[in-house]
Design a protein around this motif. Structure first.
Motif, PDB file in Angstrom:
ATOM      1  N   TRP A   1      50.144  21.297  41.305  1.00  0.00           N
ATOM      2  CA  TRP A   1      51.800  21.193  41.329  1.00  0.00           C
ATOM      3  C   TRP A   1      51.942  20.260  42.071  1.00  0.00           C
ATOM      4  O   TRP A   1      53.163  19.736  41.991  1.00  0.00           O
ATOM      5  CB  TRP A   1      51.201  22.867  42.345  1.00  0.00           C
TER       6      TRP A   1
ATOM      7  N   TRP B   1      56.079  20.290  40.731  1.00  0.00           N
ATOM      8  CA  TRP B   1      56.636  21.430  41.086  1.00  0.00           C
ATOM      9  C   TRP B   1      57.050  21.478  42.825  1.00  0.00           C
ATOM     10  O   TRP B   1      56.099  22.591  42.676  1.00  0.00           O
ATOM     11  CB  TRP B   1      55.863  22.717  40.003  1.00  0.00           C
TER      12      TRP B   1
ATOM     13  N   MET C   1      56.623  25.655  43.417  1.00  0.00           N
ATOM     14  CA  MET C   1      55.335  26.376  43.621  1.00  0.00           C
ATOM     15  C   MET C   1      54.584  25.565  44.137  1.00  0.00           C
ATOM     16  O   MET C   1      53.219  26.815  44.614  1.00  0.00           O
ATOM     17  CB  MET C   1      54.939  25.905  41.910  1.00  0.00           C
ATOM     18  N   PHE C   2      55.000  24.495  44.639  1.00  0.00           N
ATOM     19  CA  PHE C   2      53.493  24.492  46.008  1.00  0.00           C
ATOM     20  C   PHE C   2      53.486  24.559  46.867  1.00  0.00           C
ATOM     21  O   PHE C   2      53.125  24.857  47.104  1.00  0.00           O
ATOM     22  CB  PHE C   2      54.220  22.734  45.441  1.00  0.00           C
TER      23      PHE C   2
END
Length: 310
Positions: free
Chosen positions: A105, A110, A113-114
């Motif tokens: 991620w 991203w 999501m991370f």
């Protein structure tokens, strides 16, 4: 690597050469005294500096792979310290698989999501897999320690990696890139540890957390805060997009919470009954011993910076 980082690494090399020569001189002048641990510490700092130089000199992918490896080693040390249930071997595999996924991620930047993958999805997945295994004895302890280990050694540390993928930002002295932010965070965190130790040795009288870390003193803490804040004020406009005021506040944050991370990991080790988390880094202990302060400073510095400029 920018010219500024090259000069910065050159300054660190000069400091390490000076330290190495000082130890060599002390060993000659006082052969009866043992300087083995100090010598090992400096040798390890040479290796750590070389590793950081290589990580920040190559492309972003190489740096992220190295940081993934660091999180893997830290989590492995953590798992080796706690007692796990044999039935949880499949859960451990899932936990280890979460490490490269978390850094994936980061690699693709991203952020959404991370920021939720380990705190939410892994948090929900681990107990589900344990329920499927069907063993309830020691369930709460097992799921709690595994998730806490991932949060500290992977989620927290991965914030340092995410600094690398932040967009370049205009600074007072030119463009600020991710590797400069990583350097700023790492140098301040490690110097804070050294400064608190030295000030504590020189002036320490009042214990801060005697049952957790008897060598930590109020004088060492305050000396570290003053040293780190001053250094952050001096370096902030060069390595970050922050103004001198915000840089100084970042120094206060890093120094106070670097101390917090140190004593929290010390509390964990005392609970388990070990002095060091491992022996991979001579003179320092294990990887987790060297990362303890970063478990707090990395996420807090990242979100402080992210809120202000990104």
């Amino acid at each position: 690597m920018t010219d500024l980082l090259s000069y910065a690494f050159g300054s660190i090399v000069i400091l390490l050469v000076t330290a190495s020569l000082t130890v060599a001189t002390l060993m000659r002048l006082h052969p009866a005294r043992s300087y083995v641990e100090l010598k090992l510490r400096i040798q390890t700092w040479w290796w750590l500096t070389a590793g950081l130089f290589l990580a920040l000199s190559f492309n972003r992918g190489v740096a992220l792979v190295m940081m993934t490896l660091v999180s893997f080693l830290a989590f492995k040390e953590f798992i080796s310290l706690i007692s796990t249930r044999p039935i949880d071997n499949a859960v451990l595999i899932l936990a280890y698989l979460a490490i490269p996924v978390q850094y994936l991620w980061v690699h693709i930047a991203w952020y959404g999501m991370f920021i939720i993958f380990i705190p939410v999805y892994v948090f929900l997945l681990l107990p589900l897999r344990m329920v499927i295994a069907g063993e309830t004895r020691g369930f709460l302890r097992a799921v709690g320690t595994l998730h806490w280990g991932l949060m500290t050694t992977v989620f927290s540390i991965s914030h340092m990696a995410y600094l690398l993928v932040l967009p370049a930002h205009a600074g007072a002295h030119g463009e600020v890139r991710g590797e400069m932010l990583v350097f700023f965070l790492l140098v301040l965190t490690q110097i804070n540890d050294v400064a608190q130790f030295l000030w504590g040795k020189m002036l320490g009288r009042h214990k801060v957390a005697p049952k957790v870390s008897p060598n930590k003193t109020l004088e060492g803490l305050l000396g570290g805060v003053a040293t780190t804040t001053l250094l952050a004020w001096l370096l902030g406009s060069w390595f970050t997009p922050m103004s001198p005021l915000y840089s100084a506040l970042a120094g206060v944050l890093i120094s106070l919470f670097g101390f917090t991370g140190d004593v929290v990991i010390s509390a964990v080790k005392r609970d388990i009954g070990v002095k060091d988390s491992g022996s991979l880094l001579p003179g320092h202990g294990g990887v987790l011993d060297r990362l303890d302060s970063l478990t707090y400073t990395a996420p807090l510095f990242f979100h402080y910076l992210y809120y202000l400029y990104y």
